[in-house]
Motif scaffolding. Structure first.
Motif, PDB file in Angstrom:
ATOM      1  N   UNK A  32       5.006  -3.417  28.058  1.00 44.15           N
ATOM      2  CA  UNK A  32       3.933  -2.282  28.026  1.00 44.15           C
ATOM      3  C   UNK A  32       3.827  -1.498  29.263  1.00 44.15           C
ATOM      4  N   UNK A  33       4.813  -1.264  30.210  1.00 45.07           N
ATOM      5  CA  UNK A  33       4.609  -0.762  31.388  1.00 45.07           C
ATOM      6  C   UNK A  33       5.862  -0.170  31.633  1.00 45.07           C
ATOM      7  N   UNK A  34       5.899   0.660  32.756  1.00 43.54           N
ATOM      8  CA  UNK A  34       7.162   1.184  33.425  1.00 43.54           C
ATOM      9  C   UNK A  34       7.761   0.026  33.954  1.00 43.54           C
ATOM     10  N   UNK A  35       9.134  -0.341  33.749  1.00 43.73           N
ATOM     11  CA  UNK A  35      10.109  -1.197  34.663  1.00 43.73           C
ATOM     12  C   UNK A  35      11.181  -0.452  35.332  1.00 43.73           C
ATOM     13  N   UNK A  36      11.605  -1.053  36.246  1.00 44.32           N
ATOM     14  CA  UNK A  36      12.659  -0.634  37.084  1.00 44.32           C
ATOM     15  C   UNK A  36      13.961  -1.214  36.272  1.00 44.32           C
ATOM     16  N   UNK A  37      15.166  -0.895  36.619  1.00 45.77           N
ATOM     17  CA  UNK A  37      16.300  -1.462  35.860  1.00 45.77           C
ATOM     18  C   UNK A  37      16.496  -2.868  36.568  1.00 45.77           C
ATOM     19  N   UNK A  38      16.094  -3.053  37.714  1.00 47.54           N
ATOM     20  CA  UNK A  38      16.055  -4.416  38.379  1.00 47.54           C
ATOM     21  C   UNK A  38      15.207  -5.329  37.606  1.00 47.54           C
ATOM     22  N   UNK A  39      14.260  -4.949  37.305  1.00 44.51           N
ATOM     23  CA  UNK A  39      12.933  -5.652  36.607  1.00 44.51           C
ATOM     24  C   UNK A  39      13.528  -6.028  35.219  1.00 44.51           C
ATOM     25  N   UNK A  40      14.137  -5.259  34.419  1.00 41.51           N
ATOM     26  CA  UNK A  40      14.907  -5.404  33.367  1.00 41.51           C
ATOM     27  C   UNK A  40      16.021  -6.345  33.293  1.00 41.51           C
ATOM     28  N   UNK A  41      16.682  -6.205  34.614  1.00 45.63           N
ATOM     29  CA  UNK A  41      17.829  -7.191  34.847  1.00 45.63           C
ATOM     30  C   UNK A  41      17.375  -8.635  34.837  1.00 45.63           C
ATOM     31  N   UNK A  42      16.456  -8.738  35.665  1.00 49.56           N
ATOM     32  CA  UNK A  42      15.561  -9.936  36.246  1.00 49.56           C
ATOM     33  C   UNK A  42      14.989 -10.568  34.872  1.00 49.56           C
ATOM     34  N   UNK A  43      14.344 -10.022  33.956  1.00 53.16           N
ATOM     35  CA  UNK A  43      13.834 -10.475  32.778  1.00 53.16           C
ATOM     36  C   UNK A  43      14.902 -10.952  31.813  1.00 53.16           C
ATOM     37  N   UNK A  44      16.026 -10.241  31.682  1.00 51.26           N
ATOM     38  CA  UNK A  44      16.901 -10.754  30.938  1.00 51.26           C
ATOM     39  C   UNK A  44      17.782 -11.769  31.281  1.00 51.26           C
ATOM     40  N   UNK A  45      17.852 -11.867  32.885  1.00 46.70           N
ATOM     41  CA  UNK A  45      19.055 -13.035  33.406  1.00 46.70           C
ATOM     42  C   UNK A  45      18.901 -14.342  32.604  1.00 46.70           C
ATOM     43  N   UNK A  46      17.948 -14.851  32.218  1.00 51.43           N
ATOM     44  CA  UNK A  46      17.778 -16.027  31.566  1.00 51.43           C
ATOM     45  C   UNK A  46      18.387 -16.104  30.433  1.00 51.43           C
ATOM     46  N   UNK A  60      19.999   2.008  29.486  1.00 50.32           N
ATOM     47  CA  UNK A  60      18.523   2.700  29.968  1.00 50.32           C
ATOM     48  C   UNK A  60      18.910   4.023  29.830  1.00 50.32           C
ATOM     49  N   UNK A  61      20.087   4.612  30.020  1.00 49.23           N
ATOM     50  CA  UNK A  61      20.537   6.060  30.075  1.00 49.23           C
ATOM     51  C   UNK A  61      20.533   6.493  28.539  1.00 49.23           C
ATOM     52  N   UNK A  62      21.191   5.571  27.892  1.00 48.24           N
ATOM     53  CA  UNK A  62      21.453   5.765  26.424  1.00 48.24           C
ATOM     54  C   UNK A  62      20.028   5.838  25.610  1.00 48.24           C
ATOM     55  N   UNK A  63      19.200   4.872  25.999  1.00 48.21           N
ATOM     56  CA  UNK A  63      17.786   4.676  25.306  1.00 48.21           C
ATOM     57  C   UNK A  63      17.000   6.022  25.872  1.00 48.21           C
ATOM     58  N   UNK A  77      12.301   5.471  43.091  1.00 48.89           N
ATOM     59  CA  UNK A  77      12.960   4.761  42.018  1.00 48.89           C
ATOM     60  C   UNK A  77      12.792   5.190  40.752  1.00 48.89           C
ATOM     61  N   UNK A  78      13.747   5.000  39.912  1.00 54.13           N
ATOM     62  CA  UNK A  78      13.613   5.485  38.438  1.00 54.13           C
ATOM     63  C   UNK A  78      12.858   4.231  37.661  1.00 54.13           C
ATOM     64  N   UNK A  79      12.200   4.725  36.753  1.00 61.89           N
ATOM     65  CA  UNK A  79      11.424   3.622  36.152  1.00 61.89           C
ATOM     66  C   UNK A  79      11.308   4.107  34.657  1.00 61.89           C
ATOM     67  N   UNK A  80      11.217   3.093  33.578  1.00 57.78           N
ATOM     68  CA  UNK A  80      11.291   3.517  32.233  1.00 57.78           C
ATOM     69  C   UNK A  80      10.139   2.778  31.616  1.00 57.78           C
ATOM     70  N   UNK A  81       9.813   3.464  30.397  1.00 56.97           N
ATOM     71  CA  UNK A  81       8.802   2.593  29.517  1.00 56.97           C
ATOM     72  C   UNK A  81       9.076   3.093  28.050  1.00 56.97           C
ATOM     73  N   UNK A  82       8.486   2.187  27.006  1.00 59.98           N
ATOM     74  CA  UNK A  82       8.997   2.677  25.757  1.00 59.98           C
ATOM     75  C   UNK A  82       8.370   4.005  25.509  1.00 59.98           C
TER      76      UNK A  82
END
Length: 142
Positions: A32-46, A60-63, A77-82
């Motif tokens: 529910x917030x803006x995320x950087x690509x690094x944050x997305x990567x870190x959250x998905x790494x597990x 992210x570019x496609x979305x 830094x580029x950040x994204x949110x829904x």
């Protein structure tokens, strides 16, 4: 927009429905917030240890292109949110500490420019950056 609508946008535009894409969309809804690509990567790494920055950036570019997420830049830094969804014209205030946003319904462009002569405005973006009450309280108590 909900998760199902976001994933349907992918299908409607001829893109594959993958576990990685579904997880990425879910992350944005959960965070529910803006995320950087690094944050997305870190959250998905597990769940996806071999996931690369390239894959995250491409998705992210496609979305963003499909209107699933919206992007902005701050601190270089580029950040994204829904994507908010909805048809009402609005802008956002953004907490630079936690990345949470809140919509504001007023439009400063109207107050500043009105309707310029011999020019049709077809779009604009206006964001206000600051620190939300929760983050300010946390800083005070830290």
């Amino acid at each position: 927009m909900d998760i199902k609508q976001a994933l349907n946008l992918l299908k409607q535009n001829g893109y594959k429905y993958t576990g990685k894409r579904e997880m990425m969309v879910q992350l944005f809804f959960e965070e529910g917030r803006y995320l950087t690509a690094k944050e997305v990567l870190d959250l998905m790494q597990k769940d996806y240890p071999g996931l690369s920055f390239d894959t995250v950036y491409r998705n992210l570019a496609l979305f963003e292109q499909l209107g699933i997420v919206e992007g902005t830049e701050w601190n270089g830094e580029r950040r994204y949110r829904i994507h908010c969804g909805g048809d009402s014209h609005h802008h956002h205030i953004i907490c630079t500490e936690c990345g949470r946003t809140r919509a504001i319904e007023l439009c400063p462009m109207k107050a500043i420019f009105g309707q310029p002569e011999n020019f049709e405005i077809t779009g604009h973006k206006f964001e206000i950056y600051g620190i939300c009450v929760e983050c300010k309280e946390y800083e005070k108590n830290a």
